[in-house]
Write an enzyme that holds these catalytic residues in place. Structure first.
Site, PDB file in Angstrom:
ATOM      1  N   SER A  29     -42.888  11.025 -58.079  1.00 46.96           N
ATOM      2  CA  SER A  29     -42.700  12.412 -57.671  1.00 46.96           C
ATOM      3  C   SER A  29     -41.902  12.448 -56.370  1.00 46.96           C
ATOM      4  O   SER A  29     -41.239  11.473 -56.017  1.00 46.96           O
ATOM      5  CB  SER A  29     -44.060  13.105 -57.527  1.00 46.96           C
ATOM      6  OG  SER A  29     -43.873  14.490 -57.359  1.00 46.96           O
ATOM      7  N   ASN A  30     -41.949  13.548 -55.637  1.00 45.23           N
ATOM      8  CA  ASN A  30     -41.200  13.653 -54.383  1.00 45.23           C
ATOM      9  C   ASN A  30     -41.912  14.595 -53.421  1.00 45.23           C
ATOM     10  O   ASN A  30     -42.982  15.128 -53.735  1.00 45.23           O
ATOM     11  CB  ASN A  30     -39.765  14.110 -54.670  1.00 45.23           C
ATOM     12  CG  ASN A  30     -39.750  15.442 -55.380  1.00 45.23           C
ATOM     13  OD1 ASN A  30     -40.219  16.445 -54.855  1.00 45.23           O
ATOM     14  ND2 ASN A  30     -39.225  15.461 -56.601  1.00 45.23           N
TER      15      ASN A  30
END
Ligand code: C5P
Length: 219
Positions: A29-30
Protein backbone atom coordinates in the site's frame (compact mmCIF):
# COMPACT_ATOMS: atom_id res chain seq x y z
CA UNK A 1 -23.98 21.42 -6.76
CA UNK A 2 -27.53 20.72 -6.03
CA UNK A 3 -30.32 19.59 -8.18
CA UNK A 4 -31.30 23.21 -8.83
CA UNK A 5 -28.14 23.49 -10.93
CA UNK A 6 -28.21 20.16 -12.69
CA UNK A 7 -31.10 17.91 -13.36
CA UNK A 8 -30.59 14.84 -11.24
CA UNK A 9 -26.87 15.21 -11.10
CA UNK A 10 -24.85 12.39 -9.73
CA UNK A 11 -21.42 12.86 -8.42
CA UNK A 12 -19.14 9.97 -8.48
CA UNK A 13 -15.78 9.51 -7.01
CA UNK A 14 -13.20 6.83 -6.89
CA UNK A 15 -11.39 7.70 -3.79
CA UNK A 16 -9.11 5.69 -1.67
CA UNK A 17 -6.15 3.56 -2.51
CA UNK A 18 -6.87 -0.11 -2.81
CA UNK A 19 -4.15 -2.20 -1.19
CA UNK A 20 -2.67 -5.04 -3.24
CA UNK A 21 -2.48 -8.44 -1.52
CA UNK A 22 0.80 -10.39 -1.40
CA UNK A 23 -0.57 -13.36 0.55
CA UNK A 24 -3.51 -13.80 2.99
CA UNK A 25 -1.82 -11.64 5.65
CA UNK A 26 0.30 -9.07 3.76
CA UNK A 27 -0.27 -6.34 1.25
CA UNK A 28 1.37 -3.47 -0.63
CA UNK A 29 0.00 0.00 0.00
CA UNK A 30 1.14 3.63 0.40
CA UNK A 31 0.89 6.69 2.66
CA UNK A 32 -2.37 8.02 1.23
CA UNK A 33 -4.96 8.22 4.02
CA UNK A 34 -8.07 8.64 1.90
CA UNK A 35 -9.05 11.78 3.81
CA UNK A 36 -9.19 13.98 0.69
CA UNK A 37 -11.44 11.49 -1.04
CA UNK A 38 -13.80 11.20 1.91
CA UNK A 39 -13.85 15.01 2.25
CA UNK A 40 -14.84 15.27 -1.43
CA UNK A 41 -17.62 12.74 -0.96
CA UNK A 42 -18.89 14.61 2.12
CA UNK A 43 -18.71 18.03 0.43
CA UNK A 44 -20.53 16.80 -2.68
CA UNK A 45 -23.29 15.26 -0.56
CA UNK A 46 -23.58 18.52 1.39
CA UNK A 47 -23.94 20.33 -1.95
CA UNK A 48 -26.88 18.11 -2.83
CA UNK A 49 -25.28 15.55 -5.15
CA UNK A 50 -25.95 11.83 -5.13
CA UNK A 51 -22.55 10.40 -4.31
CA UNK A 52 -21.07 6.96 -4.88
CA UNK A 53 -17.78 6.43 -3.09
CA UNK A 54 -15.64 3.50 -4.25
CA UNK A 55 -13.07 2.90 -1.60
CA UNK A 56 -10.76 0.44 0.00
CA UNK A 57 -12.11 -0.59 3.39
CA UNK A 58 -10.28 2.19 5.22
CA UNK A 59 -11.05 3.16 8.76
CA UNK A 60 -12.91 6.35 7.90
CA UNK A 61 -16.60 6.86 8.56
CA UNK A 62 -18.77 6.97 5.45
CA UNK A 63 -20.14 10.53 5.13
CA UNK A 64 -23.90 10.92 5.61
CA UNK A 65 -25.98 10.25 2.53
CA UNK A 66 -23.09 8.69 0.58
CA UNK A 67 -23.35 5.27 -1.07
CA UNK A 68 -20.12 3.41 -0.47
CA UNK A 69 -18.74 0.43 -2.40
CA UNK A 70 -15.74 -1.29 -0.77
CA UNK A 71 -13.06 -2.89 -2.93
CA UNK A 72 -9.88 -4.84 -2.24
CA UNK A 73 -7.71 -4.16 -5.28
CA UNK A 74 -7.23 -1.84 -8.24
CA UNK A 75 -8.90 -4.39 -10.50
CA UNK A 76 -11.97 -4.53 -8.24
CA UNK A 77 -12.01 -0.73 -8.13
CA UNK A 78 -11.94 -0.58 -11.94
CA UNK A 79 -14.79 -3.12 -12.17
CA UNK A 80 -16.93 -1.21 -9.65
CA UNK A 81 -16.22 2.11 -11.33
CA UNK A 82 -17.00 0.89 -14.85
CA UNK A 83 -20.23 -0.69 -13.65
CA UNK A 84 -21.36 2.66 -12.25
CA UNK A 85 -19.82 5.15 -14.61
CA UNK A 86 -22.72 5.71 -17.00
CA UNK A 87 -25.07 6.68 -14.20
CA UNK A 88 -22.85 9.54 -13.05
CA UNK A 89 -22.12 13.01 -14.41
CA UNK A 90 -18.83 13.60 -12.64
CA UNK A 91 -15.98 11.25 -11.85
CA UNK A 92 -13.23 12.31 -9.46
CA UNK A 93 -10.29 9.93 -9.32
CA UNK A 94 -8.64 10.71 -6.03
CA UNK A 95 -7.35 7.25 -5.14
CA UNK A 96 -3.62 6.62 -4.82
CA UNK A 97 -3.95 3.44 -6.88
CA UNK A 98 -0.98 1.09 -6.83
CA UNK A 99 0.77 1.19 -10.20
CA UNK A 100 1.70 -2.50 -9.84
CA UNK A 101 0.16 -5.55 -8.20
CA UNK A 102 1.58 -8.93 -7.22
CA UNK A 103 1.69 -11.22 -10.26
CA UNK A 104 0.55 -14.30 -8.30
CA UNK A 105 -1.06 -13.79 -4.89
CA UNK A 106 0.02 -16.70 -2.65
CA UNK A 107 -2.86 -18.83 -1.30
CA UNK A 108 -1.05 -19.35 1.98
CA UNK A 109 1.22 -17.20 4.12
CA UNK A 110 4.68 -17.01 2.57
CA UNK A 111 7.26 -18.46 4.99
CA UNK A 112 10.69 -16.94 5.45
CA UNK A 113 13.58 -19.01 4.16
CA UNK A 114 16.31 -17.54 1.93
CA UNK A 115 18.13 -14.28 2.78
CA UNK A 116 16.67 -12.62 -0.29
CA UNK A 117 13.35 -13.00 -2.00
CA UNK A 118 11.76 -11.45 -5.04
CA UNK A 119 8.17 -10.55 -5.72
CA UNK A 120 7.08 -10.34 -9.34
CA UNK A 121 4.81 -7.35 -10.07
CA UNK A 122 2.56 -6.57 -13.03
CA UNK A 123 1.09 -3.20 -14.09
CA UNK A 124 -2.36 -2.29 -12.83
CA UNK A 125 -4.96 -0.80 -15.17
CA UNK A 126 -5.24 3.00 -15.04
CA UNK A 127 -8.78 3.57 -13.76
CA UNK A 128 -8.85 7.30 -14.45
CA UNK A 129 -7.61 6.95 -18.03
CA UNK A 130 -10.11 4.12 -18.64
CA UNK A 131 -12.99 6.34 -17.48
CA UNK A 132 -11.72 9.24 -19.61
CA UNK A 133 -11.70 6.97 -22.70
CA UNK A 134 -15.24 5.74 -22.15
CA UNK A 135 -17.62 6.86 -24.90
CA UNK A 136 -20.29 8.31 -22.63
CA UNK A 137 -17.87 9.58 -20.06
CA UNK A 138 -18.61 11.83 -17.12
CA UNK A 139 -16.76 15.11 -16.47
CA UNK A 140 -13.47 13.51 -15.45
CA UNK A 141 -11.19 14.93 -12.76
CA UNK A 142 -7.83 13.47 -11.75
CA UNK A 143 -5.36 14.09 -8.97
CA UNK A 144 -1.60 14.36 -9.21
CA UNK A 145 0.69 14.06 -6.21
CA UNK A 146 4.05 15.54 -7.18
CA UNK A 147 7.27 16.43 -5.41
CA UNK A 148 8.62 18.86 -8.06
CA UNK A 149 7.68 20.62 -11.32
CA UNK A 150 4.05 20.39 -10.24
CA UNK A 151 2.47 22.35 -13.11
CA UNK A 152 4.47 20.62 -15.83
CA UNK A 153 3.64 17.10 -14.59
CA UNK A 154 0.01 17.96 -13.85
CA UNK A 155 -0.58 19.47 -17.30
CA UNK A 156 1.16 16.45 -18.84
CA UNK A 157 -1.33 14.15 -17.08
CA UNK A 158 -4.28 16.33 -18.08
CA UNK A 159 -3.33 15.89 -21.77
CA UNK A 160 -2.13 12.30 -21.68
CA UNK A 161 -5.09 10.92 -19.74
CA UNK A 162 -7.54 13.21 -21.62
CA UNK A 163 -9.01 14.69 -18.43
CA UNK A 164 -11.32 17.67 -18.02
CA UNK A 165 -9.50 18.85 -14.90
CA UNK A 166 -6.59 17.90 -12.67
CA UNK A 167 -5.93 18.83 -9.03
CA UNK A 168 -2.24 18.74 -8.16
CA UNK A 169 -0.65 18.80 -4.77
CA UNK A 170 2.97 19.11 -3.77
CA UNK A 171 3.54 16.19 -1.41
CA UNK A 172 7.05 17.39 -0.54
CA UNK A 173 5.56 20.15 1.67
CA UNK A 174 5.53 19.02 5.33
CA UNK A 175 2.12 18.89 6.99
CA UNK A 176 0.15 18.96 3.74
CA UNK A 177 -1.27 16.23 1.55
CA UNK A 178 -0.56 12.62 2.42
CA UNK A 179 -2.03 11.59 5.75
CA UNK A 180 -2.53 15.24 6.83
CA UNK A 181 -5.78 17.03 7.63
CA UNK A 182 -4.83 20.00 5.45
CA UNK A 183 -3.92 20.29 1.82
CA UNK A 184 -3.33 22.87 -0.91
CA UNK A 185 -4.17 22.30 -4.56
CA UNK A 186 -3.24 23.75 -7.92
CA UNK A 187 -6.10 23.02 -10.27
CA UNK A 188 -5.60 22.98 -14.05
CA UNK A 189 -7.95 22.60 -16.99
CA UNK A 190 -7.50 23.14 -20.72
CA UNK A 191 -7.63 26.94 -20.73
CA UNK A 192 -7.27 27.90 -17.10
CA UNK A 193 -5.94 27.25 -13.64
CA UNK A 194 -6.66 28.17 -10.03
CA UNK A 195 -4.62 28.01 -6.84
CA UNK A 196 -6.46 26.75 -3.78
CA UNK A 197 -4.26 27.73 -0.79
CA UNK A 198 -3.68 25.48 2.23
CA UNK A 199 -6.77 24.79 4.31
CA UNK A 200 -8.59 21.84 5.83
CA UNK A 201 -9.57 19.13 3.37
CA UNK A 202 -13.34 19.63 3.70
CA UNK A 203 -13.08 23.36 2.85
CA UNK A 204 -10.77 22.50 -0.02
CA UNK A 205 -13.20 19.87 -1.26
CA UNK A 206 -16.00 22.46 -1.39
CA UNK A 207 -13.72 24.84 -3.32
CA UNK A 208 -12.69 22.16 -5.82
CA UNK A 209 -16.30 21.12 -6.37
CA UNK A 210 -17.24 24.75 -6.99
CA UNK A 211 -14.56 24.92 -9.70
CA UNK A 212 -15.83 21.67 -11.21
CA UNK A 213 -19.36 23.04 -11.19
CA UNK A 214 -18.22 26.22 -13.01
CA UNK A 215 -16.38 24.26 -15.72
CA UNK A 216 -19.20 21.75 -16.09
CA UNK A 217 -21.64 24.59 -16.64
CA UNK A 218 -19.45 25.89 -19.49
CA UNK A 219 -19.21 22.54 -21.27
O1 C5P B 1 -0.11 8.84 -13.33
P1 C5P B 1 -0.47 9.01 -11.89
O2 C5P B 1 -0.63 7.71 -11.16
O3 C5P B 1 0.41 9.97 -11.14
O4 C5P B 1 -1.90 9.72 -11.96
C1 C5P B 1 -2.62 10.02 -10.81
C2 C5P B 1 -4.10 9.99 -11.12
O5 C5P B 1 -4.44 8.79 -11.81
C3 C5P B 1 -4.94 10.00 -9.87
O6 C5P B 1 -6.13 10.70 -10.16
C4 C5P B 1 -5.21 8.51 -9.64
O7 C5P B 1 -6.40 8.31 -8.93
C5 C5P B 1 -5.30 7.99 -11.05
N1 C5P B 1 -4.88 6.57 -11.22
C6 C5P B 1 -5.81 5.60 -11.52
N2 C5P B 1 -5.42 4.29 -11.72
C7 C5P B 1 -4.12 3.96 -11.61
C8 C5P B 1 -3.14 4.94 -11.31
C9 C5P B 1 -3.56 6.25 -11.11
O8 C5P B 1 -7.01 5.91 -11.62
N3 C5P B 1 -3.76 2.70 -11.79
Amino acid sequence: FGQSLYKGINYYSQQVQPAEAIDPVRYISNHSSGKMGFALAQAAAEMGAKVTLVSDAVNLATPAGVKRIDVDSAQQMLDAVMQQVEQHDIFIGCAAVADYRIADIADQKIKKSAEEMQLALVRNPDILATVAQHTTRPFTVGFAAETNDVEQYARGKLQRKKLDMIAANDVSIQGLGFNADSNALQVFWQDGSQQLPATDKLTLAHQLLTLIEQQLNKS
